[in-house]
Structure formats: C-alpha cells, structure tokens
Design an enzyme around this catalytic site. Structure first.
Site, short mmCIF file in Angstrom:
data_model
loop_
_atom_site.label_atom_id
_atom_site.label_comp_id
_atom_site.label_asym_id
_atom_site.label_seq_id
_atom_site.Cartn_x
_atom_site.Cartn_y
_atom_site.Cartn_z
N HIS A 135 -3.52 0.88 8.08
CA HIS A 135 -2.20 1.52 8.02
C HIS A 135 -2.24 2.72 7.08
O HIS A 135 -1.74 3.81 7.42
CB HIS A 135 -1.18 0.47 7.54
CG HIS A 135 0.21 0.97 7.40
ND1 HIS A 135 1.23 0.59 8.24
CD2 HIS A 135 0.78 1.81 6.48
CE1 HIS A 135 2.36 1.18 7.86
NE2 HIS A 135 2.11 1.92 6.80
N HIS A 152 -2.02 6.97 7.69
CA HIS A 152 -1.12 7.89 7.01
C HIS A 152 -1.83 9.20 6.66
O HIS A 152 -1.28 10.30 6.85
CB HIS A 152 -0.59 7.28 5.72
CG HIS A 152 0.70 6.55 5.87
ND1 HIS A 152 1.84 7.12 6.38
CD2 HIS A 152 1.05 5.27 5.55
CE1 HIS A 152 2.83 6.24 6.38
NE2 HIS A 152 2.37 5.11 5.88
N GLY A 164 0.84 -1.19 0.00
CA GLY A 164 0.00 0.00 0.00
C GLY A 164 0.87 1.24 0.00
O GLY A 164 2.05 1.18 0.38
N CYS A 193 6.71 -0.14 7.03
CA CYS A 193 6.25 1.05 6.31
C CYS A 193 7.33 1.47 5.34
O CYS A 193 8.52 1.52 5.69
CB CYS A 193 5.95 2.17 7.30
SG CYS A 193 5.38 3.70 6.53
#
Length: 214
Positions: free
Chosen positions: A148, A152, A56, A106
C-alpha cells in the site's frame, strides 16, 4: 532518527484528489540521506501516523515529494514491525502467488474501507535514512501495508485498484465520514505526547525481526 526530544510537529494529511498523491515521488539522493531534515521528517511522519491511528504513512501523504514511508504494523504471526524505507522497490511476484482478501483503508481517503486482494507475502528493498540498504519481508497485513505504501510513492492509491462500482462506494463513504474522522484526529493531536523514537524498543518488542541489511 532525530535525537531531538521535543514534540514532533503533526502534519496535515493530504487527501485523494490532491496532485501530490497522484504522481510519482522523487527518489531520495545523497543530499537527503543522513540529513537532519530527513530525520525530523521521519519523526514528524511517525507522530502524524499515530495521531491518525494509521499503520503506515507515505511522504506524499504529508505533502512531501519524496520516496519515503514509515510503518508500525503487525504481521500474520503477531510480530510488530516498526521502521521506515526510502526508495522502496517491491520484488516481482511469481506467477500463482497466494493472494489474501482483506479490508483496506487509507489515511488520505478518510473513513472509507474496501475489500482488496493483495499478495500474502512480499519482499521490499530500499534504504534507511542514512543510506544503508535494507530488506523488509512482510506477510499478512504487514505485506499489505508495505505494498500500500509503496503504491503511494508511485502515485497510486488503493482505490485505483478497485472496480468502478467499489471505487464509487469508497468515495461515498469518505464523503459521509470525513468530518467525523478529522474531528477524531484533531482531538488525538491535542493529547499527543509522542516525542520521537528513543533509538531502541523495549526488550519485549520483536519489531523488525524480519528486517535485515541487504
């Protein structure tokens, strides 16, 4: 997405500590939906995500202040989900919801991973690039991905959810591994040949099986 078949640009991925990652993104509005600029941005975000070997990517991770993320991720049934969402909102979770502990990383915290508990199922509502309403249901790792990326866009990173000692460990990991990760990304970018979505997947692909119009 864009009908252009030329190779989308690979964008620089922002890193923890850069201001754009630590403030809420602006919601997409009428001036964004359906625009060629938005279509190209989505194409470039997918290309950047694939080069970085991610599941992602949020717009502020490519230094764009917009409530948008893209994803290509498997759920706990092995179903592949590929898509994007603008202005995503996670539905409130009921008390006593089931949590899953798993490693999380990440692209903006290169090389580091930590164990984090997240709800095992999530429903996210938002819009596609033309402004059409979308509902995405995620389970397992896909649920983690959706949460997640939505974090952000609110200006949060997964490290913000960690205990102080775990956060320090993540920062040590990324300090040690950052150069290696960036070298791998540079090598991958040199060989990238992704030319944007073709509009439909192969017949065997079951991506988006749980997505629907709201």
């Amino acid at each position: 997405m864009s009908d252009l078949r030329e190779r989308p640009a690979i964008r620089r991925i922002t890193e923890i500590g850069e201001p754009v990652l630590h403030r809420p993104c602006r919601p997409a509005g009428p001036e964004d939906f359906g625009s060629p600029e938005l279509a190209r941005l989505i194409d470039e975000m997918f290309a950047t995500m694939y080069v970085a070997d991610g599941a992602g990517l949020a717009a502020n991770q490519v230094d764009v202040d917009l409530c948008l993320f893209v994803y290509d991720c498997l759920d706990d049934n092995g179903i592949r989900h590929v898509g994007h969402l603008l202005n995503p909102v996670v539905e409130p979770q009921a008390p006593g919801r089931r949590l899953l502990e798993d490693d999380e990383g990440c692209l903006s915290v290169p090389g580091a991973r930590a164990t984090l508990a997240r709800p095992a199922r999530v429903v996210v509502r938002g819009f596609d690039w033309r402004g059409g309403p979308r509902t995405v249901v995620g389970t397992g790792y896909f649920a983690r991905c959706l949460q997640h990326e939505t974090d952000h866009l609110g200006g949060g990173l997964y490290v913000d959810r960690l205990a102080k000692r775990d956060r320090k460990d993540v920062l040590r990991q990324t300090a040690d591994l950052r150069a290696e990760v960036f070298a791998e990304r540079e090598a991958a970018a040199a060989h990238a040949n992704w030319t944007g979505p073709a509009g439909t997947c192969t017949p065997s692909c079951r991506c988006g099986a749980e997505e629907s119009s709201a």
